[in-house]
Motif scaffolding. Structure first.
Motif, PDB file in Angstrom:
ATOM      1  N   GLU A 198      37.594  78.738  69.409  1.00 56.92           N
ATOM      2  CA  GLU A 198      38.576  77.876  68.750  1.00 56.92           C
ATOM      3  C   GLU A 198      39.099  78.533  67.484  1.00 56.92           C
ATOM      4  OE1 GLU A 198      37.296  73.308  69.679  1.00 56.92           O
ATOM      5  OE2 GLU A 198      35.911  74.510  68.473  1.00 56.92           O
ATOM      6  N   ILE A 199      38.215  79.212  66.763  1.00 57.87           N
ATOM      7  CA  ILE A 199      38.605  79.860  65.516  1.00 57.87           C
ATOM      8  C   ILE A 199      39.700  80.887  65.755  1.00 57.87           C
ATOM      9  CG2 ILE A 199      37.808  81.487  63.741  1.00 57.87           C
ATOM     10  CD1 ILE A 199      35.145  79.929  63.751  1.00 57.87           C
ATOM     11  N   LYS A 200      39.561  81.697  66.798  1.00 54.47           N
ATOM     12  CA  LYS A 200      40.573  82.717  67.083  1.00 54.47           C
ATOM     13  C   LYS A 200      41.938  82.089  67.346  1.00 54.47           C
ATOM     14  CE  LYS A 200      41.575  86.765  69.927  1.00 54.47           C
ATOM     15  NZ  LYS A 200      43.012  86.438  69.887  1.00 54.47           N
ATOM     16  N   LYS A 201      41.961  81.007  68.110  1.00 58.38           N
ATOM     17  CA  LYS A 201      43.222  80.336  68.433  1.00 58.38           C
ATOM     18  C   LYS A 201      43.851  79.742  67.178  1.00 58.38           C
ATOM     19  CE  LYS A 201      41.907  79.096  73.175  1.00 58.38           C
ATOM     20  NZ  LYS A 201      41.566  77.972  74.088  1.00 58.38           N
ATOM     21  N   ILE A 202      43.026  79.135  66.329  1.00 61.04           N
ATOM     22  CA  ILE A 202      43.536  78.496  65.116  1.00 61.04           C
ATOM     23  C   ILE A 202      44.063  79.526  64.138  1.00 61.04           C
ATOM     24  CG2 ILE A 202      42.914  77.072  63.121  1.00 61.04           C
ATOM     25  CD1 ILE A 202      40.836  75.705  64.962  1.00 61.04           C
ATOM     26  N   VAL A 203      43.359  80.654  63.998  1.00 61.51           N
ATOM     27  CA  VAL A 203      43.809  81.721  63.101  1.00 61.51           C
ATOM     28  C   VAL A 203      45.167  82.237  63.552  1.00 61.51           C
ATOM     29  CG1 VAL A 203      43.356  84.070  62.307  1.00 61.51           C
ATOM     30  CG2 VAL A 203      41.499  82.409  62.376  1.00 61.51           C
TER      31      VAL A 203
END
Length: 247
Positions: free
Chosen positions: A133-138
């Motif tokens: 999720e972090i990669k997508k949000i970044v």
């Protein structure tokens, strides 16, 4: 160790009898107790002390609740809402701007004016996001695709989270975009305000919000696109709830 005189204080120290004030957190009180064990075998080692929650979380400044919720819900917001929030972020209130600037400064550990992948990941892990999720949000937050998130992009993220909380604001922004006052917002009207979007991105935003497929966004569709996303309590805890758990 609080004695009425020196000798009494010394006696209390030798017997290991002390009283802790009520101010420190639960972790702090637990840390002190483990350090003040009379027996060396029972006393916490240096290695154990470094792994104690009181030390591990010592530099973990609490995020304001609005910033936490904005971070947690950002990826799930509509494309239209993100575009509108990016446009109006510069008009956020002085109070909201101070909140965002403080959170940004605390997250910007190296002080270079930009949050790198590691700094953003640390923020997002606070609100329970997984590595995937972090990669997508970044990628979503990095509007200029330079590999980091600057203060302006961080403000846009926060604006996305709070947009929709005031229904009058939603109505006013709709009227602003609806330049010809026909009760609908089309791609050309979005382009007039969101010149940072390509025609393809505008088309994607319209298609996502256009429930009846007529190529235009009605007021009801606009309101739905601006809806505030509820955050599961298990994912994001408010500062008040965290403080309660520490007692």
């Amino acid at each position: 160790f609080f004695g009425r005189h020196y000798n009494e204080t010394y006696t209390l120290i030798r017997k290991g009898r002390y009283a802790l004030p009520q101010g420190p957190s639960k972790d702090a009180r637990n840390f002190i107790r483990k350090c003040l064990q009379m027996s060396p075998q029972s006393r916490m080692s240096a290695a154990e002390a470094l792994k104690h929650p009181f030390i591990v979380n010592a530099g973990d400044a609490r995020l304001p609740d609005t910033v936490r919720k904005s971070l947690s819900t950002f990826h799930g917001q509509t494309k239209l809402k993100k575009a509108v929030a990016r446009m109006i972020a510069k008009h956020m209130t002085a109070r909201d701007r101070r909140i965002v600037e403080k959170a940004f400064r605390e997250a910007d550990k190296n002080g270079d004016g930009k949050l790198d992948a590691e700094e953003i990941a640390a923020l997002l892990k606070k609100v329970g996001k997984s590595d995937e999720e972090i990669k997508k949000i970044v990628d979503d937050m990095d509007a200029d695709n330079d590999g980091g998130v600057d203060k302006e992009e961080f403000e846009q993220m926060h604006a996305t989270g709070i947009l929709g909380t005031n229904k009058n604001d939603v109505k006013d922004v709709f009227k602003l975009f609806d330049k010809n006052s026909d009760g609908k917002v089309d791609a050309d009207e979005i382009a007039a305000f969101c010149d940072f979007l390509t025609p393809d991105k505008i088309r994607e935003a319209v298609n996502e919000a256009d429930g009846d497929g007529n190529g235009k966004i009605s007021f009801d569709e606009w309101v739905k696109a601006m809806d505030v996303i509820d955050v599961p309590k298990k994912e994001v805890k408010t500062n008040k709830e965290e403080k309660k758990e520490q007692k």
